[in-house]
Design an enzyme around this catalytic site. Sequence first.
Site, mmCIF file in Angstrom:
data_model
loop_
_atom_site.group_PDB
_atom_site.id
_atom_site.type_symbol
_atom_site.label_atom_id
_atom_site.label_comp_id
_atom_site.label_asym_id
_atom_site.label_seq_id
_atom_site.Cartn_x
_atom_site.Cartn_y
_atom_site.Cartn_z
ATOM 1 N N ASP A 1 0.870 -1.184 0.000
ATOM 2 C CA ASP A 1 0.000 0.000 0.000
ATOM 3 C C ASP A 1 0.903 1.229 0.000
ATOM 4 O O ASP A 1 1.909 1.255 0.713
ATOM 5 C CB ASP A 1 -0.899 -0.004 1.245
ATOM 6 C CG ASP A 1 -2.128 0.861 1.071
ATOM 7 O OD1 ASP A 1 -3.252 0.312 1.136
ATOM 8 O OD2 ASP A 1 -1.977 2.098 0.879
ATOM 9 N N TYR B 1 -14.525 7.313 -13.512
ATOM 10 C CA TYR B 1 -14.215 6.230 -12.573
ATOM 11 C C TYR B 1 -14.705 4.889 -13.130
ATOM 12 O O TYR B 1 -13.923 3.930 -13.272
ATOM 13 C CB TYR B 1 -14.861 6.531 -11.206
ATOM 14 C CG TYR B 1 -14.901 5.346 -10.281
ATOM 15 C CD1 TYR B 1 -13.726 4.697 -9.919
ATOM 16 C CD2 TYR B 1 -16.109 4.876 -9.767
ATOM 17 C CE1 TYR B 1 -13.763 3.599 -9.073
ATOM 18 C CE2 TYR B 1 -16.151 3.792 -8.918
ATOM 19 C CZ TYR B 1 -14.977 3.142 -8.579
ATOM 20 O OH TYR B 1 -15.016 2.062 -7.754
#
Length: 330
Positions: free
Chosen positions: A31, A141
Amino acid sequence: MATLVIGGAGYIGSVTVEQLLGAGEDVIVLDNLSRGHREAVAEGVKLIEGDMASPAVLKRIFHDHPIEAVVHFAAHSLVAESMIHPLRYWENNVQAGITLVRCMLEAQVRKLVFSSTAAVYGEPTQVPITEDMPLAPTNTYGLTKLTFERILRDAERANGLRSVCLRYFNAAGATERAGEDHDPETHLIPLVLEVAAGKREKLAVFGDDYPTRDGTCVRDYIHVVDLAEAHILAIRHLRGGGDSRIYNLGNGKGFTVREILEIARAVTGHPIPAEIRPRRAGDPATLIASSERIIRDLGWRPQLGDIREIIRSAWSWHQRHPRGYGASAH
Ligand code: UDP
């Protein structure tokens, strides 16, 4: 062999990591912590802080660890932001995704579970939505997510990379330790709870002139733990030699914004003032999933489908973490 969870410090990623551990799976998290939280990663899990857009980072991970499968959550996911900064979405959700696929193929890792979205359908022609309905995203998106689904289709045909694309409807709720903490927060349920907690004065309801039972938008809210469980089933499907699949994940029940407000008022005991504001660009009127396909194929069974319980779990997490991660109440 381990599962690499990219974006495992985010909301749905961190809960999936927790569930994977509970299922006895070996997990490594990658991450970049741009939107995730170190504290969200379950204790004892190796967190590599780095960016999947970097081939060097991915190559090192695949070299250093015996990775069997990848679960990929690391995308930008805000409709409004995607309309203002579309290139950011193409870079992060598609370009970095191609880097991931390339590095996986080089490392001979050929199993991927991908976080897709109901936004791939756009304004549906009918509900509940099944996976074979028209794909016509109304925002960047949704278009970037659909594009990556298409890339994965090619990667199976040409390169043998098998994937499960999970099209999430509206994730909500929390576990004991992991919950929703976005900055900025744009999602309905956490915003409603911020009003209940006294952190906001009122909720802005985006439009009351939609063709729905009370004029506000209808969404299918699904508990984040039920979502997480589907990822475990998807990994097992791929592990068992299963071919690529695309599945919706929702409860098959829709609630309007006004209904969510009412339930949240009952759960929190707070009046939660709200005011009607103009529609938000790109919001379809009604999104309700048919999840029959994953129920039938993989035996997925949502256990926490009651909307009151979903909101109650989010409220309980919110009360224990009034300022989110990094500033917990305990
Ligand atoms: N919504 C709202 N006020 C807010 C945030 C959201 O009225 O402050 C509405 C939004 O228009 C949509 C629904 O709540 O109809 C769910 O929005 P959210 O952003 O949570 O999820 P989305 O469906 O956009 O993924």
